[in-house]
Design a protein around this motif. Structure first.
Motif, PDB file in Angstrom:
ATOM      1  N   PRO A 103      40.972  29.492  35.288  1.00  0.00           N
ATOM      2  CA  PRO A 103      39.710  28.815  35.598  1.00  0.00           C
ATOM      3  C   PRO A 103      39.957  27.338  35.881  1.00  0.00           C
ATOM      4  N   PRO A 104      39.015  26.641  36.518  1.00  0.00           N
ATOM      5  CA  PRO A 104      39.144  25.192  36.700  1.00  0.00           C
ATOM      6  C   PRO A 104      39.091  24.485  35.354  1.00  0.00           C
ATOM      7  N   TRP A 105      39.640  23.264  35.312  1.00  0.00           N
ATOM      8  CA  TRP A 105      39.808  22.556  34.047  1.00  0.00           C
ATOM      9  C   TRP A 105      38.486  22.238  33.356  1.00  0.00           C
ATOM     10  N   ASP A 106      37.419  22.017  34.092  1.00  0.00           N
ATOM     11  CA  ASP A 106      36.159  21.710  33.421  1.00  0.00           C
ATOM     12  C   ASP A 106      35.655  22.895  32.602  1.00  0.00           C
ATOM     13  N   CYS A 107      36.143  24.095  32.885  1.00  0.00           N
ATOM     14  CA  CYS A 107      35.845  25.270  32.054  1.00  0.00           C
ATOM     15  C   CYS A 107      36.949  25.500  31.020  1.00  0.00           C
ATOM     16  N   LEU A 108      38.203  25.449  31.467  1.00  0.00           N
ATOM     17  CA  LEU A 108      39.324  25.817  30.606  1.00  0.00           C
ATOM     18  C   LEU A 108      39.544  24.835  29.463  1.00  0.00           C
ATOM     19  N   ARG A 109      39.230  23.570  29.662  1.00  0.00           N
ATOM     20  CA  ARG A 109      39.466  22.572  28.613  1.00  0.00           C
ATOM     21  C   ARG A 109      38.684  22.882  27.345  1.00  0.00           C
ATOM     22  N   TRP A 110      37.607  23.681  27.447  1.00  0.00           N
ATOM     23  CA  TRP A 110      36.809  24.035  26.278  1.00  0.00           C
ATOM     24  C   TRP A 110      37.544  24.960  25.321  1.00  0.00           C
ATOM     25  N   GLN A 205      47.406  36.878   9.873  1.00  0.00           N
ATOM     26  CA  GLN A 205      47.190  36.340  11.221  1.00  0.00           C
ATOM     27  C   GLN A 205      47.068  37.455  12.258  1.00  0.00           C
ATOM     28  N   PHE A 206      46.023  37.348  13.051  1.00  0.00           N
ATOM     29  CA  PHE A 206      45.735  38.353  14.068  1.00  0.00           C
ATOM     30  C   PHE A 206      45.598  37.670  15.424  1.00  0.00           C
ATOM     31  N   SER A 207      45.860  38.443  16.455  1.00  0.00           N
ATOM     32  CA  SER A 207      45.760  37.913  17.815  1.00  0.00           C
ATOM     33  C   SER A 207      45.042  38.898  18.720  1.00  0.00           C
ATOM     34  N   TYR A 208      44.330  38.317  19.661  1.00  0.00           N
ATOM     35  CA  TYR A 208      43.708  39.071  20.746  1.00  0.00           C
ATOM     36  C   TYR A 208      44.517  38.747  21.999  1.00  0.00           C
ATOM     37  N   ALA A 209      45.031  39.768  22.669  1.00  0.00           N
ATOM     38  CA  ALA A 209      45.839  39.582  23.878  1.00  0.00           C
ATOM     39  C   ALA A 209      45.156  40.296  25.034  1.00  0.00           C
ATOM     40  N   ALA A 210      45.046  39.611  26.175  1.00  0.00           N
ATOM     41  CA  ALA A 210      44.247  40.214  27.246  1.00  0.00           C
ATOM     42  C   ALA A 210      44.541  39.619  28.614  1.00  0.00           C
ATOM     43  N   LEU A 211      43.992  40.292  29.611  1.00  0.00           N
ATOM     44  CA  LEU A 211      43.911  39.800  30.977  1.00  0.00           C
ATOM     45  C   LEU A 211      42.452  39.882  31.389  1.00  0.00           C
ATOM     46  N   TRP A 212      41.925  38.765  31.897  1.00  0.00           N
ATOM     47  CA  TRP A 212      40.513  38.718  32.313  1.00  0.00           C
ATOM     48  C   TRP A 212      40.406  38.460  33.799  1.00  0.00           C
ATOM     49  N   HIS A 213      39.314  38.965  34.369  1.00  0.00           N
ATOM     50  CA  HIS A 213      39.038  38.733  35.787  1.00  0.00           C
ATOM     51  C   HIS A 213      37.616  38.198  35.939  1.00  0.00           C
ATOM     52  N   GLU A 214      37.524  36.924  36.281  1.00  0.00           N
ATOM     53  CA  GLU A 214      36.247  36.265  36.573  1.00  0.00           C
ATOM     54  C   GLU A 214      35.181  36.561  35.511  1.00  0.00           C
ATOM     55  N   GLY A 215      35.576  36.307  34.257  1.00  0.00           N
ATOM     56  CA  GLY A 215      34.610  36.401  33.169  1.00  0.00           C
ATOM     57  C   GLY A 215      34.492  37.734  32.475  1.00  0.00           C
ATOM     58  N   LYS A 216      35.356  38.714  32.841  1.00  0.00           N
ATOM     59  CA  LYS A 216      35.288  40.020  32.210  1.00  0.00           C
ATOM     60  C   LYS A 216      36.698  40.526  31.888  1.00  0.00           C
ATOM     61  N   PRO A 217      36.859  41.233  30.756  1.00  0.00           N
ATOM     62  CA  PRO A 217      38.198  41.738  30.397  1.00  0.00           C
ATOM     63  C   PRO A 217      38.625  42.902  31.283  1.00  0.00           C
ATOM     64  N   VAL A 218      39.879  42.855  31.687  1.00  0.00           N
ATOM     65  CA  VAL A 218      40.465  43.945  32.477  1.00  0.00           C
ATOM     66  C   VAL A 218      41.318  44.831  31.578  1.00  0.00           C
ATOM     67  N   ALA A 219      42.086  44.205  30.685  1.00  0.00           N
ATOM     68  CA  ALA A 219      42.939  44.913  29.727  1.00  0.00           C
ATOM     69  C   ALA A 219      43.024  44.060  28.474  1.00  0.00           C
ATOM     70  N   GLU A 220      43.003  44.695  27.302  1.00  0.00           N
ATOM     71  CA  GLU A 220      42.999  43.933  26.059  1.00  0.00           C
ATOM     72  C   GLU A 220      43.493  44.786  24.902  1.00  0.00           C
ATOM     73  N   HIS A 261      36.406  33.145  31.807  1.00  0.00           N
ATOM     74  CA  HIS A 261      37.871  33.084  31.860  1.00  0.00           C
ATOM     75  C   HIS A 261      38.428  33.989  32.949  1.00  0.00           C
ATOM     76  N   HIS A 262      39.567  33.575  33.461  1.00  0.00           N
ATOM     77  CA  HIS A 262      40.236  34.317  34.532  1.00  0.00           C
ATOM     78  C   HIS A 262      41.735  34.177  34.318  1.00  0.00           C
ATOM     79  N   GLY A 263      42.411  35.301  34.032  1.00  0.00           N
ATOM     80  CA  GLY A 263      43.853  35.256  33.847  1.00  0.00           C
ATOM     81  C   GLY A 263      44.278  35.762  32.480  1.00  0.00           C
ATOM     82  N   LEU A 264      45.539  35.496  32.143  1.00  0.00           N
ATOM     83  CA  LEU A 264      46.108  35.911  30.864  1.00  0.00           C
ATOM     84  C   LEU A 264      45.582  35.031  29.733  1.00  0.00           C
TER      85      LEU A 264
END
Length: 388
Positions: A103-110, A205-220, A261-264
């Motif tokens: 995503p662009p930085w104005d979104c991702l920086r959050w 400690q737990f983790s969520y691992a995923a790939l998202w596409h334009e605001g929606k999860p593709v794989a997680e 979110h968009h990406g890993l």
């Protein structure tokens, strides 16, 4: 279709991504100013040196590489924290030559800048550890702090002392002020995060691992960082296993949807036994150290990223519960420490190997990185911590 993948920086996560892509015959190119470890993989077709993501000419360097080495149209993946920030901030320019899944930085920086992350988490009703905000060491010395606490940089990446350490623990006011003053002198008060240490080690400690596409999860999928080094707060994971953690999925979806979110992405949580809550710690929108667990568990995020980027249909898969990843050299140290404390028996440690389907560096068809990992680690410790 993208002509290949250019990965910027990173270490074990980048290596795992290169192997995942290489297995489906995707050309991989590494651009790095840090560890050369991923570049020794047989799945890396080309290696390029640069001045790093913080250099004034970072963007022009990447544009030049695309023009000079026929990389135009490649998928560009940021492998480190500094690289994530640089690519996201320069998304418009870089997208003229590369495909980018961020995503662009104005979104991702959050989610990348911890104060903003904890602010967004509070807005969404997500639990976070108690966090203190100080403007100076004098203000900190007058505050009512509940120890132990940890000091962390505002955002990962960079070459500051705190960034290299990742986390510094303080058990009393004297130790805290010494660490805080050093960190403030190094990177400034606004860049230092002070937070209560949640009791428990990797088992919490737990983790969520995923790939998202334009605001929606593709794989997680979700995993537990059962062992880490150091054992109380991990500089790096050493033994990670797939587990079911619906709380982490729900919290992660809420957070990532808020920034489209968009990406890993990998999101870290810690279970606080004192109140039974799962508390948000950190977000990593890049390949993480145990990225190789994904393909071993049947959810190949690297191959799925390639398919998603090229508009190829993605089949939904469920991660195999109990599948594990290990960083052997460091896990032996972590296990020894836990054994001394009486928290891990020799039998339990040996039995944990039966679940391991992925290793930090070892792969039978790609041996060179595993042969070079230990010497490179020793060299990095000497040059970055001992000699410096």
């Amino acid at each position: 279709m993208a002509s290949g993948v250019v990965i910027l920086g990173g270490a074990h996560g980048t290596l795992a991504l290169a192997r995942s892509l290489g297995a489906i015959n995707v050309p991989v190119f590494l651009v790095s100013n840090d560890t050369p470890l991923p570049g020794w993989s047989r799945h890396v077709s080309g290696k390029f040196l640069w001045s790093g993501p913080d250099a004034p000419d970072a963007v022009s360097c990447l544009l030049g590489l695309a023009a000079d080495h026929n990389l135009r149209g490649c998928l560009l993946v940021a492998g480190g924290d500094g690289e994530v920030r640089m690519v996201s901030q320069s998304l418009d320019v870089l997208s003229t030559f590369y495909r980018v899944a961020l995503p662009p930085w104005d979104c991702l920086r959050w989610v990348c800048e911890k104060p903003l992350l904890y602010q967004r988490a509070a807005e969404l009703g997500l639990a976070v550890p108690k966090t203190y905000a100080f403007g100076s060491a004098e203000e900190a010395s007058r505050s009512d702090i509940r120890f132990p606490v940890v000091l962390k940089p505002n955002m990962g990446g960079g070459n500051s002392r705190l960034a290299r350490a990742k986390v510094v623990r303080a058990d009393d006011m004297g130790a805290f002020l010494a660490a805080y003053e050093d960190a403030v002198d190094d990177i400034g008060a606004r860049n230092v995060v002070v937070q209560q240490l949640i009791p428990g080690g990797g088992e919490s400690q737990f983790s969520y691992a995923a790939l998202w596409h334009e605001g929606k999860p593709v794989a997680e999928f979700t995993a537990r960082r059962s062992r880490q080094y150091p054992v109380d707060f991990g500089y790096t994971s050493t033994f990670v296993e797939v587990v079911d953690c619906p709380q982490a999925v729900a919290a992660s979806r809420r957070l990532l949807s808020s920034i489209r979110h968009h990406g890993l992405v990998e999101i870290e949580f810690k279970h606080d036994a004192r109140d039974g809550t799962l508390k948000l710690l950190d977000v990593n929108p890049r390949p993480w150290s145990w990225f190789g667990l994904a393909s071993a568990a049947g959810v190949d995020l690297g191959a799925t990223l390639w398919s998603m980027t090229n508009g190829i249909g993605v089949e939904t898969r469920t991660a195999q519960m109990g599948t594990a990843w290990m960083y052997l050299a460091r896990d032996m140290v972590a296990a020894a420490r836990l054994a001394v404390r009486g928290q891990l028996s020799f039998g339990a440690y040996v039995r944990s190997f039966s679940a391991v389907k992925a290793w930090a560096t070892f792969a039978p068809n790609d041996l060179m990185p595993s042969l070079l990992d230990l010497p490179l680690t020793v060299w990095r410790v000497l040059t970055r911590r001992v000699l410096k």
